[in-house]
Design an enzyme around this catalytic site. Structure first.
Site, PDB file in Angstrom:
ATOM      1  N   ALA A  73       0.870  -1.174   0.000  1.00  0.00           N
ATOM      2  CA  ALA A  73       0.000   0.000   0.000  1.00  0.00           C
ATOM      3  C   ALA A  73       0.908   1.225   0.000  1.00  0.00           C
ATOM      4  CB  ALA A  73      -0.887  -0.018   1.234  1.00  0.00           C
ATOM      5  N   GLY A  97       0.691  -5.060   1.000  1.00  0.00           N
ATOM      6  CA  GLY A  97      -0.482  -5.221   0.143  1.00  0.00           C
ATOM      7  C   GLY A  97      -0.177  -5.985  -1.140  1.00  0.00           C
ATOM      8  N   GLU A 105      -0.415  -9.522  -0.185  1.00  0.00           N
ATOM      9  CA  GLU A 105      -1.844  -9.769   0.085  1.00  0.00           C
ATOM     10  C   GLU A 105      -2.638  -9.871  -1.219  1.00  0.00           C
ATOM     11  OE1 GLU A 105      -1.735  -6.406   2.944  1.00  0.00           O
ATOM     12  OE2 GLU A 105      -2.973  -7.701   4.186  1.00  0.00           O
ATOM     13  N   GLU A 153       4.571  -4.696   7.330  1.00  0.00           N
ATOM     14  CA  GLU A 153       3.775  -3.628   7.952  1.00  0.00           C
ATOM     15  C   GLU A 153       4.204  -3.315   9.388  1.00  0.00           C
ATOM     16  OE1 GLU A 153       2.582  -5.883   5.883  1.00  0.00           O
ATOM     17  OE2 GLU A 153       0.883  -5.100   4.752  1.00  0.00           O
TER      18      GLU A 153
END
Ligand code: DAK
Length: 260
Positions: free
Chosen positions: A66, A111, A114, A134
């Protein structure tokens, strides 16, 4: 004219979605998520597309996570909305009517890992790197990583990755079952397209039902999953594809599936 953040290349029966923000290693900001969301709707409704491939632009990254710059400015409410939207878009990947394969061509961090996990399975290039870093930023995986990683790898391995935030190589990712195959970078798209074509030859309705059964069945008791399987099988018996597939076998020819 600004560059499109998500590219769609349609070569029926395949479609390739490319996250196209190479200067930021294809990091996912709100705009990229929104473009991906719309692109997924397009491929889902397009009957000429039977299998979808997701990859990243450039030679360095699939998706480096992200967008940290955007997240750094977020209020709690914006953070919640961003995380929820990301989860919904990734769920759309998981729930797409057609199989989705991740072609992981470089960094797949946060992300990015993910996103690969939300696909039905992933192939990676030898230079790919995986991880959910993260916690090194004071947050934790927010696009489904704390839920999908343990389902795929088991709790211990998932927690090791989530709690250390460490990066692993493509071959380590292969050893723990995070990717199905690792190939040299220049062979990645050919390898993914080859398996995608193998899948695309099969009955689209059966593919869609089988994919959904694996996902839904994974989270419910075995007996309930088997009941669901037999009901879905019954439904499949009503399709033209089932009649065609079996007729073609008996007539010793290749089936021509229509997806209905
Ligand atoms: N976001 C924004 N920009 C990024 C980025 C990212 N994730 N990753 C790389 N970039 C940008 C860099 O800032 C740099 O930009 P310029 O300085 O050129 O403008 C450019 O891409 C090239 O990156 P580097 O110069 O750093 O390239 P290197 O080869 O030196 O290093 C790297 C590559 C992948 C090791 C490094 O860029 C890196 O560590 N990137 C960050 C990886 C990362 O930490 N990813 C996880 C992001 S966090 C949640 C919702 C969502 C999420 C969590 C919670 N809730 C609200 C609960 C998800 C979180 C994440 O994904």
């Amino acid at each position: 004219m600004s560059e499109e953040l998500v590219l769609l290349e349609k070569t029926p029966p395949l479609a390739t979605i490319t996250i196209n923000r190479p200067k930021a290693l294809n990091a996912l900001n709100s705009e990229v998520l929104s473009s991906l969301d719309q692109t997924l709707d397009r491929v889902n409704e397009d009957e000429e597309i039977h299998v979808v491939i997701i990859t990243g632009a450039g030679e360095k990254a699939f998706v480096a996570g992200a967008d940290i710059a955007e997240m750094s400015e977020m209020s709690p409410l914006e953070g919640t909305n961003f995380s929820r939207y990301g989860q919904l878009v990734f769920k759309k990947v998981q729930d797409l009517k057609k199989p989705v394969i991740a072609a992981v061509n470089g960094y797949a961090l946060g992300g990015g890992s993910e996103l690969a996990l939300a696909c039905d399975f992933a192939y990676a290039s030898e230079n790919a790197k995986f991880g959910v870093p993260e916690v090194t930023l004071g947050i934790f995986p927010g696009f489904g990583g704390t839920q999908r990683l343990p389902r795929l790898l088991g709790k211990g391995r998932a927690k090791e990755l989530i709690l250390t935030g460490k990066m692993i190589s493509a071959s380590e990712a292969y050893e723990i079952g995070m990717v199905n195959k690792v190939v040299p970078p220049d062979q990645l798209m050919d390898a993914v397209k080859e398996v995608a074509m193998q899948i695309a030859k099969n009955g689209p309705v059966a593919l869609s039902i089988a994919k959904g059964l694996v996902d839904v069945g994974y989270d419910i008791p075995l007996d309930d999953g088997c009941v669901l399987e037999s009901r879905s099988f019954g439904m499949c018996c009503a399709t033209e594809d089932k009649k065609e597939g079996m007729k073609a076998f008996l007539e010793k020819r290749k089936p021509v599936f229509k997806g209905r």
